[in-house]
Design a protein around this motif. Structure first.
Motif, PDB file in Angstrom:
ATOM      1  N   ALA A  21     -17.449  19.090 -85.377  1.00  0.00           N
ATOM      2  CA  ALA A  21     -16.410  19.214 -86.408  1.00  0.00           C
ATOM      3  C   ALA A  21     -16.475  17.999 -87.320  1.00  0.00           C
ATOM      4  O   ALA A  21     -16.862  16.899 -86.902  1.00  0.00           O
ATOM      5  N   GLY A  22     -16.142  18.208 -88.570  1.00  0.00           N
ATOM      6  CA  GLY A  22     -16.027  17.099 -89.518  1.00  0.00           C
ATOM      7  C   GLY A  22     -17.341  16.586 -90.047  1.00  0.00           C
ATOM      8  O   GLY A  22     -17.409  15.446 -90.527  1.00  0.00           O
ATOM      9  N   VAL A  23     -18.421  17.382 -89.946  1.00  0.00           N
ATOM     10  CA  VAL A  23     -19.706  16.950 -90.500  1.00  0.00           C
ATOM     11  C   VAL A  23     -20.257  18.045 -91.407  1.00  0.00           C
ATOM     12  O   VAL A  23     -19.869  19.223 -91.307  1.00  0.00           O
ATOM     13  N   ALA A  24     -21.152  17.659 -92.244  1.00  0.00           N
ATOM     14  CA  ALA A  24     -21.765  18.638 -93.159  1.00  0.00           C
ATOM     15  C   ALA A  24     -22.627  19.624 -92.376  1.00  0.00           C
ATOM     16  O   ALA A  24     -23.096  19.328 -91.275  1.00  0.00           O
ATOM     17  N   ASP A  25     -22.865  20.788 -92.982  1.00  0.00           N
ATOM     18  CA  ASP A  25     -23.580  21.848 -92.293  1.00  0.00           C
ATOM     19  C   ASP A  25     -25.012  21.449 -91.967  1.00  0.00           C
ATOM     20  O   ASP A  25     -25.511  21.770 -90.878  1.00  0.00           O
ATOM     21  N   HIS A  26     -25.701  20.719 -92.882  1.00  0.00           N
ATOM     22  CA  HIS A  26     -27.081  20.351 -92.608  1.00  0.00           C
ATOM     23  C   HIS A  26     -27.184  19.351 -91.454  1.00  0.00           C
ATOM     24  O   HIS A  26     -28.145  19.367 -90.679  1.00  0.00           O
ATOM     25  N   ILE A  27     -26.179  18.475 -91.320  1.00  0.00           N
ATOM     26  CA  ILE A  27     -26.160  17.535 -90.183  1.00  0.00           C
ATOM     27  C   ILE A  27     -25.933  18.300 -88.885  1.00  0.00           C
ATOM     28  O   ILE A  27     -26.544  18.008 -87.847  1.00  0.00           O
ATOM     29  N   LYS A  28     -25.056  19.280 -88.931  1.00  0.00           N
ATOM     30  CA  LYS A  28     -24.791  20.096 -87.741  1.00  0.00           C
ATOM     31  C   LYS A  28     -26.064  20.792 -87.280  1.00  0.00           C
ATOM     32  O   LYS A  28     -26.375  20.822 -86.077  1.00  0.00           O
ATOM     33  N   GLN A  29     -26.834  21.338 -88.208  1.00  0.00           N
ATOM     34  CA  GLN A  29     -28.069  22.035 -87.854  1.00  0.00           C
ATOM     35  C   GLN A  29     -29.096  21.064 -87.250  1.00  0.00           C
ATOM     36  O   GLN A  29     -29.817  21.419 -86.307  1.00  0.00           O
ATOM     37  N   GLU A  30     -29.146  19.845 -87.795  1.00  0.00           N
ATOM     38  CA  GLU A  30     -30.071  18.858 -87.252  1.00  0.00           C
ATOM     39  C   GLU A  30     -29.698  18.495 -85.805  1.00  0.00           C
ATOM     40  O   GLU A  30     -30.566  18.325 -84.946  1.00  0.00           O
ATOM     41  N   LEU A  31     -28.386  18.338 -85.555  1.00  0.00           N
ATOM     42  CA  LEU A  31     -27.915  18.022 -84.197  1.00  0.00           C
ATOM     43  C   LEU A  31     -28.252  19.132 -83.212  1.00  0.00           C
ATOM     44  O   LEU A  31     -28.717  18.882 -82.089  1.00  0.00           O
ATOM     45  N   LEU A  32     -28.021  20.375 -83.607  1.00  0.00           N
ATOM     46  CA  LEU A  32     -28.322  21.505 -82.735  1.00  0.00           C
ATOM     47  C   LEU A  32     -29.808  21.584 -82.422  1.00  0.00           C
ATOM     48  O   LEU A  32     -30.217  21.862 -81.290  1.00  0.00           O
ATOM     49  N   LYS A  33     -30.654  21.328 -83.453  1.00  0.00           N
ATOM     50  CA  LYS A  33     -32.098  21.390 -83.275  1.00  0.00           C
ATOM     51  C   LYS A  33     -32.577  20.250 -82.378  1.00  0.00           C
ATOM     52  O   LYS A  33     -33.446  20.441 -81.502  1.00  0.00           O
ATOM     53  N   GLU A  34     -32.026  19.059 -82.565  1.00  0.00           N
ATOM     54  CA  GLU A  34     -32.460  17.892 -81.803  1.00  0.00           C
ATOM     55  C   GLU A  34     -32.086  18.001 -80.318  1.00  0.00           C
ATOM     56  O   GLU A  34     -32.870  17.680 -79.426  1.00  0.00           O
ATOM     57  N   LEU A  35     -30.848  18.461 -80.044  1.00  0.00           N
ATOM     58  CA  LEU A  35     -30.361  18.518 -78.669  1.00  0.00           C
ATOM     59  C   LEU A  35     -30.734  19.805 -77.953  1.00  0.00           C
ATOM     60  O   LEU A  35     -30.765  19.853 -76.730  1.00  0.00           O
ATOM     61  N   GLY A  36     -30.962  20.862 -78.677  1.00  0.00           N
ATOM     62  CA  GLY A  36     -31.377  22.113 -78.059  1.00  0.00           C
ATOM     63  C   GLY A  36     -30.250  22.915 -77.447  1.00  0.00           C
ATOM     64  O   GLY A  36     -30.506  23.797 -76.622  1.00  0.00           O
ATOM     65  N   TYR A  37     -29.004  22.627 -77.814  1.00  0.00           N
ATOM     66  CA  TYR A  37     -27.866  23.375 -77.285  1.00  0.00           C
ATOM     67  C   TYR A  37     -27.411  24.412 -78.310  1.00  0.00           C
ATOM     68  O   TYR A  37     -27.639  24.283 -79.509  1.00  0.00           O
ATOM     69  N   THR A  38     -26.705  25.433 -77.801  1.00  0.00           N
ATOM     70  CA  THR A  38     -26.090  26.409 -78.695  1.00  0.00           C
ATOM     71  C   THR A  38     -24.772  25.868 -79.203  1.00  0.00           C
ATOM     72  O   THR A  38     -24.154  25.013 -78.571  1.00  0.00           O
ATOM     73  N   GLU A  39     -24.313  26.377 -80.313  1.00  0.00           N
ATOM     74  CA  GLU A  39     -23.043  25.920 -80.872  1.00  0.00           C
ATOM     75  C   GLU A  39     -21.896  26.692 -80.239  1.00  0.00           C
ATOM     76  O   GLU A  39     -21.911  27.915 -80.145  1.00  0.00           O
ATOM     77  N   GLY A  40     -20.912  25.953 -79.778  1.00  0.00           N
ATOM     78  CA  GLY A  40     -19.735  26.576 -79.201  1.00  0.00           C
ATOM     79  C   GLY A  40     -18.597  26.607 -80.192  1.00  0.00           C
ATOM     80  O   GLY A  40     -18.594  25.873 -81.190  1.00  0.00           O
ATOM     81  N   THR A  41     -17.628  27.465 -79.922  1.00  0.00           N
ATOM     82  CA  THR A  41     -16.469  27.584 -80.813  1.00  0.00           C
ATOM     83  C   THR A  41     -15.182  27.347 -80.037  1.00  0.00           C
ATOM     84  O   THR A  41     -15.095  27.654 -78.843  1.00  0.00           O
ATOM     85  N   MET A  42     -14.224  26.805 -80.709  1.00  0.00           N
ATOM     86  CA  MET A  42     -12.898  26.561 -80.143  1.00  0.00           C
ATOM     87  C   MET A  42     -12.035  27.811 -80.282  1.00  0.00           C
ATOM     88  O   MET A  42     -12.162  28.513 -81.289  1.00  0.00           O
ATOM     89  N   PRO A  43     -11.095  28.065 -79.362  1.00  0.00           N
ATOM     90  CA  PRO A  43     -10.923  27.349 -78.088  1.00  0.00           C
ATOM     91  C   PRO A  43     -11.850  27.903 -77.012  1.00  0.00           C
ATOM     92  O   PRO A  43     -12.309  29.022 -77.108  1.00  0.00           O
ATOM     93  N   PHE A  44     -12.107  27.100 -75.965  1.00  0.00           N
ATOM     94  CA  PHE A  44     -12.866  27.585 -74.814  1.00  0.00           C
ATOM     95  C   PHE A  44     -12.184  27.056 -73.563  1.00  0.00           C
ATOM     96  O   PHE A  44     -11.358  26.149 -73.623  1.00  0.00           O
TER      97      PHE A  44
END
Length: 292
Positions: A21-44
């Motif tokens: 949360a609170g980051v630009a979309d391109h940064i979010k995509q870079e984080l997902l690609k680097e860590l290899g995790y799927t994106e989760g959604t609130m609430p869980f």
């Protein structure tokens, strides 16, 4: 990765998600690609509790509270005192819940109703330890009374003022032995015959050292007195007995060696320190303000 190499543990990508949360979309995509995790959604949900970016309500916490309550009540029942168990029984037996209620689902006379004669009922394996102990005591009474017909006589002997007395029952079923002659002595700390003589002189005890039985008889008579001098002598005696025992073990098991002067100082210091909290000792200790 450093933690993983050090511990040998690895995160399970199938059970892990990334919440961003609170980051630009391109940064979010870079984080997902680097860590290899799927994106989760609130609430869980985590441990049955929904996690969200907003403050949770009481109702959302209730599943976790109920799970904890079940565990705590089960645990507390095993550790409660007798009176605590009685209160717990009154709470759950009549209401079947932890909330206070005036509903009586089971009458007390029904709860206390015997299922079989106390002389013949077998001890249930699933019964609580309290019930098993009570019925086990029954067997002891039967053996002591030499027959089932006399069981009730044992309960009559355990009454006081027409009511059952746990103390009288305990006294009745326990074997009785004569009290030892040194019952007034409480052992604490102590040394050898030379130490004994020097400390007797330090305390102004004018008597020759005799055998163990005679010494026990002497200190037993002294211990019955309530004067400060008697208390000091009793403390001195049991201190020596303890140190003799301690030093013997040190010599036997740890190849230790008795240091006469060090032991004398230890006993004197013990007497003085103990006397700081006893008003009857203080004026007597002024005369003992030296080493033997």
């Amino acid at each position: 990765m450093k933690f993983s190499r050090a511990s040998g543990l690895q995160a399970n990508a199938d059970k892990s998600s990334l919440y961003i949360a609170g980051v630009a979309d391109h940064i979010k995509q870079e984080l997902l690609k680097e860590l290899g995790y799927t994106e989760g959604t609130m609430p869980f949900r985590y441990l049955g509790v929904p996690l969200a970016s907003k403050k949770l309500s009481v109702n959302q916490f209730m599943p976790l509270i109920e799970k904890i309550t079940v565990k705590v009540t089960c645990w507390s029942a095993k550790l409660l005192s007798y009176s605590g168990r009685v209160h717990l029984i009154k709470t759950f037996l009549w209401t079947r819940a932890i909330t206070i209620s005036k509903k009586a689902l089971v009458a007390w006379k029904t709860v206390c109703k015997p299922q079989a004669g106390i002389e013949t009922i077998t001890i249930p394996t699933a019964a609580s330890w309290v019930v098993r102990k009570i019925l086990g005591t029954r067997d002891m009474l039967i053996q002591r009374q030499a027959g089932q017909d006399d069981l009730m006589k044992g309960f009559v002997k355990a009454q006081k003022g027409g009511k059952f007395s746990t103390k009288k029952m305990y006294t009745y079923i326990m074997p009785t032995f004569p009290r030892v002659e040194w019952k007034s002595i409480t052992l604490q700390q102590g040394v050898t015959r030379t130490l004994w003589r020097r400390l007797c002189n330090w305390l102004g005890i004018q008597r020759s050292i005799q055998d163990w039985k005679s010494e026990i008889a002497w200190i037993s008579d002294v211990a019955k007195k309530n004067a400060g001098a008697a208390e000091i002598k009793t403390s001195f005696f049991v201190t020596i007995v303890y140190i003799i025992w301690r030093e013997r073990n040190m010599i036997r098991f740890q190849r230790g060696r008795l240091c006469m002067e060090k032991t004398l100082k230890e006993i004197v210091m013990h007497i003085h320190l103990r006397g700081q909290h006893k008003a009857k000792w203080k004026h007597l200790l002024h005369a003992l303000n030296n080493y033997p």
